[in-house]
Motif scaffolding. Sequence first.
Motif, PDB file in Angstrom:
ATOM      1  N   ALA A  55       0.761  -1.289  -0.029  1.00 39.53           N
ATOM      2  CA  ALA A  55       0.020  -0.012   0.109  1.00 39.53           C
ATOM      3  C   ALA A  55       0.859   0.990  -0.160  1.00 39.53           C
ATOM      4  CB  ALA A  55      -0.954  -0.037   1.151  1.00 39.53           C
ATOM      5  N   ASP A  56       0.311   2.502  -0.661  1.00 35.93           N
ATOM      6  CA  ASP A  56       0.949   3.750  -0.260  1.00 35.93           C
ATOM      7  C   ASP A  56       0.534   4.424   0.925  1.00 35.93           C
ATOM      8  OD1 ASP A  56       2.134   3.557  -2.952  1.00 35.93           O
ATOM      9  OD2 ASP A  56       0.018   4.033  -3.881  1.00 35.93           O
ATOM     10  N   LEU A  57       1.347   4.190   1.843  1.00 36.55           N
ATOM     11  CA  LEU A  57       1.118   4.811   3.224  1.00 36.55           C
ATOM     12  C   LEU A  57       2.001   6.016   3.498  1.00 36.55           C
ATOM     13  CD1 LEU A  57       1.036   1.649   5.294  1.00 36.55           C
ATOM     14  CD2 LEU A  57      -0.775   2.620   4.225  1.00 36.55           C
ATOM     15  N   GLY A  58       2.228   6.710   2.429  1.00 35.09           N
ATOM     16  CA  GLY A  58       3.310   7.955   2.789  1.00 35.09           C
ATOM     17  C   GLY A  58       4.625   7.467   3.321  1.00 35.09           C
ATOM     18  N   HIS A  59       5.328   8.512   4.254  1.00 36.72           N
ATOM     19  CA  HIS A  59       6.525   8.135   4.694  1.00 36.72           C
ATOM     20  C   HIS A  59       6.609   6.571   5.160  1.00 36.72           C
ATOM     21  CE1 HIS A  59      10.611   9.037   6.493  1.00 36.72           C
ATOM     22  NE2 HIS A  59       9.915   8.638   7.837  1.00 36.72           N
ATOM     23  N   ILE A  60       7.629   5.792   4.756  1.00 38.07           N
ATOM     24  CA  ILE A  60       7.467   4.235   5.029  1.00 38.07           C
ATOM     25  C   ILE A  60       8.004   4.120   6.445  1.00 38.07           C
ATOM     26  CG2 ILE A  60       8.296   2.181   4.322  1.00 38.07           C
ATOM     27  CD1 ILE A  60       8.394   3.195   1.630  1.00 38.07           C
ATOM     28  N   LEU A  61       7.178   3.457   7.220  1.00 41.23           N
ATOM     29  CA  LEU A  61       7.483   2.777   8.604  1.00 41.23           C
ATOM     30  C   LEU A  61       7.095   1.432   8.515  1.00 41.23           C
ATOM     31  CD1 LEU A  61       6.076   5.533  10.933  1.00 41.23           C
ATOM     32  CD2 LEU A  61       8.351   5.557  10.256  1.00 41.23           C
ATOM     33  N   HIS A  62       8.028   0.825   8.891  1.00 42.51           N
ATOM     34  CA  HIS A  62       7.902  -0.836   8.951  1.00 42.51           C
ATOM     35  C   HIS A  62       6.649  -1.068   9.435  1.00 42.51           C
ATOM     36  CE1 HIS A  62      11.775  -2.258   6.925  1.00 42.51           C
ATOM     37  NE2 HIS A  62      12.209  -1.217   7.427  1.00 42.51           N
ATOM     38  N   THR A  63       6.350  -0.587  10.691  1.00 48.41           N
ATOM     39  CA  THR A  63       5.186  -0.968  11.625  1.00 48.41           C
ATOM     40  C   THR A  63       3.857  -0.632  11.162  1.00 48.41           C
ATOM     41  OG1 THR A  63       5.944   0.843  13.039  1.00 48.41           O
ATOM     42  CG2 THR A  63       6.492  -1.372  13.678  1.00 48.41           C
ATOM     43  N   ARG A  64       3.996   0.447  10.372  1.00 50.14           N
ATOM     44  CA  ARG A  64       2.687   0.873   9.698  1.00 50.14           C
ATOM     45  C   ARG A  64       2.254  -0.171   8.479  1.00 50.14           C
ATOM     46  NH1 ARG A  64       1.674   5.815   7.361  1.00 50.14           N
ATOM     47  NH2 ARG A  64      -0.290   5.582   7.935  1.00 50.14           N
ATOM     48  N   HIS A  65       3.288  -0.492   7.900  1.00 55.70           N
ATOM     49  CA  HIS A  65       3.022  -1.380   6.965  1.00 55.70           C
ATOM     50  C   HIS A  65       2.915  -2.821   7.287  1.00 55.70           C
ATOM     51  CE1 HIS A  65       4.617   1.442   3.831  1.00 55.70           C
ATOM     52  NE2 HIS A  65       3.920   0.563   2.957  1.00 55.70           N
ATOM     53  N   GLN A  66       3.541  -3.280   8.363  1.00 55.07           N
ATOM     54  CA  GLN A  66       3.078  -4.413   9.105  1.00 55.07           C
ATOM     55  C   GLN A  66       1.837  -4.648   9.683  1.00 55.07           C
ATOM     56  OE1 GLN A  66       6.210  -6.206  11.577  1.00 55.07           O
ATOM     57  NE2 GLN A  66       7.719  -5.129  10.394  1.00 55.07           N
ATOM     58  N   TYR A  67       1.322  -3.227  10.215  1.00 59.61           N
ATOM     59  CA  TYR A  67       0.054  -3.165  10.612  1.00 59.61           C
ATOM     60  C   TYR A  67      -0.973  -3.494   9.353  1.00 59.61           C
ATOM     61  CZ  TYR A  67      -4.096  -0.768  13.057  1.00 59.61           C
ATOM     62  OH  TYR A  67      -5.235  -0.810  13.590  1.00 59.61           O
TER      63      TYR A  67
END
Length: 478
Positions: A120-132
């Motif tokens: 997904a495109d979630l803006g500034h990439i943070l591992h835990t946001r993408h893992q969520y």
Amino acid sequence: MKTNYNRREFLQNTSMATLAAMGMNSPMASLLAGSNNPIAQRAASADTVILLWMAGGMAHTETFDPKRYTPYEKGMEGNRVLSTFKSVPTKLDGIHFSEGLEGIGGVMDKGTLIRSYVAADLGHILHTRHQYNWHTCYEPPQTVAAPHMGAWIAKELGPKNPVIPAFIDIGQRFTVGEGEELKAFHSAGFLGNEFGPFFIPDPSQGLDSVRPPVGMNMKRFEGRNKLYNDLISKSPFGDFGSDYQKESLRRSMEQAYILLNSPESKAFNLSSEPKESYDIYNTGRFGLGCLLARRLTEQGARFISVTTEYEPFFGFDTHENGHTRMVGMKKQIDGPVSQLIKDLDKTGHLDRTLVIVASEFSRDMMVEGRPDQTVKEQVNQPEILNDMKFYGMHRHFTDGCSILMFGGGIKRGHVYGKTADERPCKTIENPVKIAGIHQTMYHALGIKADTQYEIEKRPFYTTPDGKGQVVKDVLIEA
């Protein structure tokens, strides 16, 4: 909707959602649960799911989708490098994996390779946001605590064996790195504590998870269980929590008590595994986690997650020394993953067990994000490589990732999707997004696509708005 959240904003919002969920009454769909569609779904092809989580961002071009190999030379241009390993043949004609994954390549006649997962495109990439996003199918933050996929399965299907916890999480600690952010999705969310994960941070000490601590006899344990119930009743949670939540807490404790006294608890004792088998799996905590997952599957587990563990700048989080680090990570995963598939297939468990190997996104040396939507650079990668530490995949790449799926109704010896052979090595055929992965898994398990719960006076589905579409081409029967 704001997408460029920093870590603090992400944590604040997910924490508030968790607190909001704890303050709610019983989810309406615990009473009105399930599908709006009266037509029954086809019979499930899977009973159990094992998620093998390659935490930290596993580069597709260095693992299951290798490109042109370019050996290291001091002074070379970084843009020349597509793969830092030679490619090796797999069991499938014409399909190659990256060197060091010969074991997994040798079992690909038993599963499907997806080469076109797009994160997904979630803006500034943070591992835990993408893992969520990967584990819940929802983009953070949410106004409610979104359940982990394991919690959905535990809620909808219940335990396969009433003694074994329905949702087991192996290998992730919360005392390292971004512990609070990881906790945000390692939960049952609004579904209730009884559907949350049974944590085993270290599989070599799995037996300790199902027995009282040293000095705690059964009489004392039973006394503590009574005290626990008294605390639920007399604490502020007892005053303000709903009956549903209090009962959920009690049931979670009762399940632990039942497991403690059961013969199935022996599955957690890895020392009873034959030495020749144990040695294959013993590559570290992840490898032993795969062994424990196999043993628990044989005892009737429903959902098991085994992770290489996310800790910033360790494991697959290769911000430098990418090639060297990947050599070590392959040694950790290749033998245990391939042996797990062989063992499950030999005993017949693979037919009803869906095994998924995945990571939150991929990596590239030159592109951060995706080619048409780059985001803030997080790695200092020079254009000319004068140090071996810069040789390897460092930047976060979201436009082409690989996923492996085995068993549970998945096609054998199949490849789906394609990425470009030249940089940017992005998806060019049959893109798959997270809602498709989740819905394919739920479909295999017989969980209906419109399963929903009424939260905050709106329906909350297993996939956002109930719109996840099955990736039919990876299933034997769609």
